[in-house]
Design a protein around this motif. Structure first.
Motif, PDB file in Angstrom:
ATOM      1  N   THR A  45       2.811  -5.292   0.524  1.00  0.00           N
ATOM      2  CA  THR A  45       2.410  -6.674   1.040  1.00  0.00           C
ATOM      3  C   THR A  45       1.398  -7.326   0.564  1.00  0.00           C
ATOM      4  N   CYS A  46       0.992  -8.332   0.892  1.00  0.00           N
ATOM      5  CA  CYS A  46      -0.160  -9.119   0.470  1.00  0.00           C
ATOM      6  C   CYS A  46      -1.150  -8.682   1.703  1.00  0.00           C
ATOM      7  N   MET A  47      -2.537  -9.124   0.954  1.00  0.00           N
ATOM      8  CA  MET A  47      -3.675  -8.700   1.767  1.00  0.00           C
ATOM      9  C   MET A  47      -3.901  -9.905   2.843  1.00  0.00           C
ATOM     10  N   ASP A  48      -2.949 -10.863   2.969  1.00  0.00           N
ATOM     11  CA  ASP A  48      -3.324 -12.182   3.682  1.00  0.00           C
ATOM     12  C   ASP A  48      -3.837 -11.501   5.321  1.00  0.00           C
ATOM     13  N   MET A  94       9.861  -1.441   1.045  1.00  0.00           N
ATOM     14  CA  MET A  94      10.202  -2.809   1.628  1.00  0.00           C
ATOM     15  C   MET A  94       9.016  -3.469   1.026  1.00  0.00           C
ATOM     16  N   LEU A  95       9.153  -4.670   0.503  1.00  0.00           N
ATOM     17  CA  LEU A  95       8.454  -5.627  -0.309  1.00  0.00           C
ATOM     18  C   LEU A  95       8.403  -6.764   0.609  1.00  0.00           C
ATOM     19  N   ILE A  96       7.172  -7.207   0.801  1.00  0.00           N
ATOM     20  CA  ILE A  96       7.028  -8.247   1.800  1.00  0.00           C
ATOM     21  C   ILE A  96       5.956  -9.386   1.215  1.00  0.00           C
ATOM     22  N   GLU A 107       4.118   6.142  10.910  1.00  0.00           N
ATOM     23  CA  GLU A 107       5.419   5.917  10.510  1.00  0.00           C
ATOM     24  C   GLU A 107       5.672   5.402   8.995  1.00  0.00           C
ATOM     25  N   ALA A 108       4.722   4.613   8.427  1.00  0.00           N
ATOM     26  CA  ALA A 108       4.891   4.226   6.976  1.00  0.00           C
ATOM     27  C   ALA A 108       3.719   4.232   6.200  1.00  0.00           C
ATOM     28  N   HIS A 109       3.887   4.054   4.785  1.00  0.00           N
ATOM     29  CA  HIS A 109       2.635   3.738   3.968  1.00  0.00           C
ATOM     30  C   HIS A 109       2.658   2.235   3.853  1.00  0.00           C
ATOM     31  N   ILE A 110       1.366   1.667   3.729  1.00  0.00           N
ATOM     32  CA  ILE A 110       1.202   0.142   3.894  1.00  0.00           C
ATOM     33  C   ILE A 110       0.241   0.023   2.709  1.00  0.00           C
ATOM     34  N   LEU A 111       0.971  -0.583   1.440  1.00  0.00           N
ATOM     35  CA  LEU A 111       0.153  -0.855   0.244  1.00  0.00           C
ATOM     36  C   LEU A 111      -0.193  -2.355   0.275  1.00  0.00           C
ATOM     37  N   ARG A 112      -1.478  -2.730   0.225  1.00  0.00           N
ATOM     38  CA  ARG A 112      -1.560  -4.250   0.065  1.00  0.00           C
ATOM     39  C   ARG A 112      -2.517  -4.667  -1.075  1.00  0.00           C
TER      40      ARG A 112
END
Ligand SMILES: [Zn+2]
Length: 167
Positions: free
Chosen positions: A35-38, A85-87, A53-58
């Protein structure tokens, strides 16, 4: 005193509120999120996710760059994740610039044109589709059955799913 000093103080209070514990390095939900760095998107709160629970790539835009492919390859091949999951989100900073203008700005300011792609976009949904396809087409990522994309509305906090397949 910088704002970071304030955060260091916050961390002491945060750590004091927890008993020490160890979670496994592999995410328990076998999920990676790009997801975005927003600053308005609190990924954990918005999705009801917990620690471990999940990896978060920003990055800027939540764009699928070579470095995101690198991280997803490690996430899946070494740390057991299966779903991606892409956001993207509404009112993204990447919609407020263009590749050409930002590249020219960097070159004018520094004398050097960047080697990296800027990856700006105008249509968040279209860029989500692009991102899904980039993940699906990368052989470095072994698990590509579940790759889903969304646009998050920063005002209503709701997710809207984007499909690449013809409906
Ligand atoms: Zn953004």
């Amino acid at each position: 005193m910088t704002f970071i000093d304030e955060l260091i103080t916050n961390n002491r209070a945060y750590a004091d509120g927890y008993e020490p514990r160890h979670l496994d390095v592999s995410p328990s939900r076998r999920l990676a999120i790009v997801t975005c760095m927003d600053s308005r998107l609190d990924v954990f709160a918005a999705l009801g996710l917990g620690d471990g629970e999940a990896h978060i790539l920003r990055n800027a835009g939540g764009v699928i760059t070579d470095d995101v492919i690198r991280s997803l390859a490690i996430s899946q091949r070494k740390l057991g994740t299966r779903e991606v999951m892409l956001i993207h989100h509404t009112d993204c900073g990447m919609q407020k610039l263009t590749d050409d203008s930002f590249r020219a700005e960097l070159q004018a300011a520094t004398g050097v044109a960047p080697a990296f792609a800027i990856e700006s976009f105008t249509d968040a949904e279209a860029d989500v589709r692009q991102s899904i396809l980039r993940v699906r087409r990368s052989d470095f990522i072994p698990n590509r059955d579940v790759v889903r994309g969304f646009v998050y509305d920063v005002d209503t906090h709701r997710l809207h799913e984007v499909s690449v397949d013809s409906d």
